[in-house]
Write a protein that holds these residues in place. Sequence first.
Motif, short mmCIF file in Angstrom:
data_model
loop_
_atom_site.label_atom_id
_atom_site.label_comp_id
_atom_site.label_asym_id
_atom_site.label_seq_id
_atom_site.Cartn_x
_atom_site.Cartn_y
_atom_site.Cartn_z
N UNK A 33 36.13 30.05 41.52
CA UNK A 33 37.34 29.73 42.29
C UNK A 33 37.83 30.97 43.03
N UNK A 34 38.67 30.76 44.02
CA UNK A 34 39.09 31.86 44.89
C UNK A 34 39.86 32.95 44.15
N UNK A 35 40.62 32.55 43.12
CA UNK A 35 41.37 33.57 42.36
C UNK A 35 40.42 34.53 41.65
N UNK A 36 39.32 33.96 41.12
CA UNK A 36 38.32 34.80 40.45
C UNK A 36 37.61 35.69 41.47
N UNK A 37 37.30 35.11 42.64
CA UNK A 37 36.64 35.89 43.70
C UNK A 37 37.53 37.05 44.13
N UNK A 38 38.82 36.78 44.24
CA UNK A 38 39.77 37.82 44.65
C UNK A 38 39.82 38.95 43.62
N UNK A 45 33.93 33.41 34.86
CA UNK A 45 34.52 32.48 35.83
C UNK A 45 36.03 32.39 35.74
N UNK A 46 36.67 33.51 35.44
CA UNK A 46 38.14 33.50 35.39
C UNK A 46 38.66 34.85 35.90
N UNK A 47 39.81 34.84 36.57
CA UNK A 47 40.31 36.07 37.19
C UNK A 47 40.82 37.10 36.19
#
Lengths: 66, 133
Positions: free
Chosen positions: B105-110, B32-34
Motif C-alpha cells: 500500500x502507498x503508506x508502506x511505499x512512502x 507490508x506495513x509502514x
Amino acid sequence: MAGLVVHLEARRRAAGLTQADLAEAASVSRKTINTVENGVFVPSTLLALRLAQVLGCSVHDLFELE
Amino acid sequence: MTSDTFATIRTSLLGLTGLACLAYALAALVLGRPDPVGWYWPASIGTAAGLLISLAAVMAGRARAGQATDDLYRHVHQRAATQGYWLSLVTLAVTGAAGAFGWIDWRTAFAAQGTLTGAGFLLSFVWLDLRHR
C-alpha cells in the motif's frame, strides 16, 4: 590521478615530518595527507598552496604534470 | 580526542543510522506495513547520532573537528550526495511501481522510500569514506 605526479611524500620526509605532523600544520586530517600522497585525492588549489607554505616550497615542487 | 578519532566516531554513527534506515525500509517492505517497529525509531536514531556527533565535535575542539571536516570530507560528502540522489531515484521507481501495482500500500511505499533515501546517502558516505582511508 593520471597525469599528476605527486612529490608530497618525499618533501614531507625531507622536512622530517610525519603525516600527522603535516596534517596538524595544514589543518587537515591525516587521511587527507595520505590520500593526496597516494594520488587518490587531488587537493584544491587552496590546500595545495597551504601544503607548499607549510613545507616552505612552491606548489610546483609538490605537484607536476606528467 | 584526535581528528582521526572524531572522524571514526562520525563515520560509525552515520553508518549505524544508515543501517537502521535500511533495516526499517526492508522490514516495512517484507512485512507490508509502514511501521514494522515504532515509526519514530529511524528519526530517533538519526537525532541521537546527530547529538553524539555534535558532542564528539565539542570534545575534540574546534581545531580537531575542523581538521576532520576538510577538503577530503567535503569531496566525500559531495560524492555521497550524488550517489544518494541516483540511488533514491532507483528506489523511488521500485517503491512507486510496487505501490502502483498494488503489491504494497502507498503508506508502506512512502515509509520505505523515506528511509531508503536516508540510507542511500548515509551508506554511500560510509562506503566512500572507508575507501579513502
